[in-house]
Design an enzyme around this catalytic site. Sequence first.
Site, PDB file in Angstrom:
ATOM      1  N   HIS A   3       0.013   5.057  -1.267  1.00  0.00           N
ATOM      2  CA  HIS A   3       0.942   4.351  -2.150  1.00  0.00           C
ATOM      3  C   HIS A   3       0.236   3.425  -3.135  1.00  0.00           C
ATOM      4  O   HIS A   3       0.632   3.349  -4.296  1.00  0.00           O
ATOM      5  CB  HIS A   3       1.893   3.546  -1.277  1.00  0.00           C
ATOM      6  N   HIS A  22       2.288   3.769   2.272  1.00  0.00           N
ATOM      7  CA  HIS A  22       3.658   3.290   2.446  1.00  0.00           C
ATOM      8  C   HIS A  22       4.232   3.968   3.685  1.00  0.00           C
ATOM      9  O   HIS A  22       4.114   5.184   3.835  1.00  0.00           O
ATOM     10  CB  HIS A  22       4.500   3.628   1.208  1.00  0.00           C
ATOM     11  N   ARG A  26       3.429  -4.056   5.756  1.00  0.00           N
ATOM     12  CA  ARG A  26       3.423  -2.605   5.582  1.00  0.00           C
ATOM     13  C   ARG A  26       2.371  -1.887   6.423  1.00  0.00           C
ATOM     14  O   ARG A  26       2.596  -0.794   6.927  1.00  0.00           O
ATOM     15  CB  ARG A  26       3.164  -2.358   4.093  1.00  0.00           C
ATOM     16  N   GLU A  54      11.819  -7.788   1.751  1.00  0.00           N
ATOM     17  CA  GLU A  54      10.990  -6.626   2.104  1.00  0.00           C
ATOM     18  C   GLU A  54       9.961  -7.059   3.128  1.00  0.00           C
ATOM     19  O   GLU A  54       9.851  -8.256   3.449  1.00  0.00           O
ATOM     20  CB  GLU A  54      10.320  -6.042   0.849  1.00  0.00           C
ATOM     21  N   ARG A  76      -1.646  -5.251   0.608  1.00  0.00           N
ATOM     22  CA  ARG A  76      -0.780  -5.919  -0.373  1.00  0.00           C
ATOM     23  C   ARG A  76       0.592  -6.234   0.213  1.00  0.00           C
ATOM     24  O   ARG A  76       1.209  -5.387   0.867  1.00  0.00           O
ATOM     25  CB  ARG A  76      -0.604  -5.023  -1.599  1.00  0.00           C
TER      26      ARG A  76
HETATM   27  C1  SIN Z   1       9.133  -0.322  -1.901  1.00  0.00           C
HETATM   28  O1  SIN Z   1      10.124  -0.394  -2.614  1.00  0.00           O
HETATM   29  O2  SIN Z   1       9.186  -0.159  -0.690  1.00  0.00           O
HETATM   30  C2  SIN Z   1       7.779  -0.425  -2.529  1.00  0.00           C
HETATM   31  C3  SIN Z   1       7.587  -1.725  -3.168  1.00  0.00           C
HETATM   32  C4  SIN Z   1       6.124  -2.008  -3.320  1.00  0.00           C
HETATM   33  O3  SIN Z   1       5.303  -1.103  -3.298  1.00  0.00           O
HETATM   34  O4  SIN Z   1       5.786  -3.195  -3.411  1.00  0.00           O
END
Ligand code: SIN
Length: 499
Positions: free
Chosen positions: A326, A221, A269, A112, A361
């Site tokens: 988020h 997010h 993010r 991610e 985060r």
């Molecule tokens: C996601 O699945 O994109 C969110 C995961 C997260 O908030 O760490």
Amino acid sequence: MSGSTDVDVVVVGAGVAGLTAATTLAPHRRVLVVSAGAGSTRWAQGGIAAAVGPGDTPEQHAADTLEAGAGACDPEAVAVLTTEGPGRVADLVAAGARFDRDAEGRLLLGREGGHGRRRILHASGDATGVEVARTLELRARELGVSWLDGRVTGLLVSRGRVVGVDVGGRQVRARAVVLATGGLGHAYPVTTNPTGVTGDGLALALLAGATLVDVEFVQFHPTALWTGAAYGQVPLVTEALRGEGAVLRDAGGEAFMQGRHPLADLAPRDVVARAVHEVMRRDATPYVLLDTRPVADLERRFPTVAAACRAHGVALASVPVTPAEHYLCGGVLTDGWGASDVPGLYAVGEVAATGVHGANRLASNSLLEGLVHGHRVATRLARELPASVVADAELCALAPATACSARARELLGGAGGLVRDGVGLADARRELLARPAPEVAWLVAAAVLGAADVRRESRGCHVRSDEPESRPWWRRRIGVRLDAAGVPRAAAEREEWAA
Ligand code: SIN
């Protein structure tokens, strides 16, 4: 009210942090979980980040966490998180959690944003939170943890110590109260958080005299499903899709993350959310498109996203996405073992500020933080409980929501959104402060807007159009406390963050 203690510890909230605390403590103390709903854990698609893969180390995980945190993390807290993380994941597996594995039984690790390598454990593709919640709820039942359904509407405070909770009129005395109430999603108009996540823990802590820190760092997010909704919960489109090759495109089909960051679509993010916001403004569109064609076998591997797209009549190959509130990176100031600055009051999980997230985060560090700090607060309270208090207690209660709450939400969504500026923040605060009220939405909006106004720079997920740079002087936290009139006041701390 009687001075006797009904239980040793009340845990407020039944997500990953609260249930880890409760199940770890249950063999040692009389624990009561009070919960008003399932919280955010069940909704987590992205998984648990932990250095469990071949060649990975807690140090590499820490380096990615610090980088994402934009200079505002506490390095010691990050080291604790990434070092203790693998052990807590092993505990969860021992408790029965089933993570995705390959044919040989090795954990399948996803990638991610902000992670330099594959490091994310998932369950049933994108239903990790459901598995974590299932495992911990079962464990709580096996251990016979006491449970009370209801919303904590006040804290009992005696001579500066928290000594219990009020649950809609029913009072429970305890030697320690652990807030594990999650974030503040519904203090904003649109959020990925489930209904009921409004920032109660933040407001309760403020009313009891505790300090909040880093609350200006609200994470948006970058890829919530665009549904056209102006209010409420919107489905998440997990970042793990980009980890498997999905690409963000503008209306003209251009892959706009290329060239903006070395990790392109897998940048941290805050970087991706800002880019999406910029492109939407430039093109005057309410969303950008996530091109998922490079992701093999999407429906089987991402069933939650596929179901959300189907429910909203959206084609899976090109998903309209937009940023949405988020996660709150800051929260109730705690030490490394969950203690706030008010005796008897503890906080873990999203409601707490342990210093691990800094200004932004890192993806999938939140379930991990819930596991690590839920365990830590339990370890501490198993070892030692605050003294029993026999004196009468005062009730520090939340006021019922009024029309003022809806306005506070609008003001926070407007002036405290993804891009802020000093004039907007000052105007919103002026309007809020004209009508102080101990309602959750009001207290939370006043705290976030106050901290965002004080931080005259941009850093991580706090973006100010009038102060676009990060400045060395601002390498310090902003604390928020209630003043004598019950108004949240934000001020920069004197001490700088450790370099
Ligand atoms: C996601 O699945 O994109 C969110 C995961 C997260 O908030 O760490």
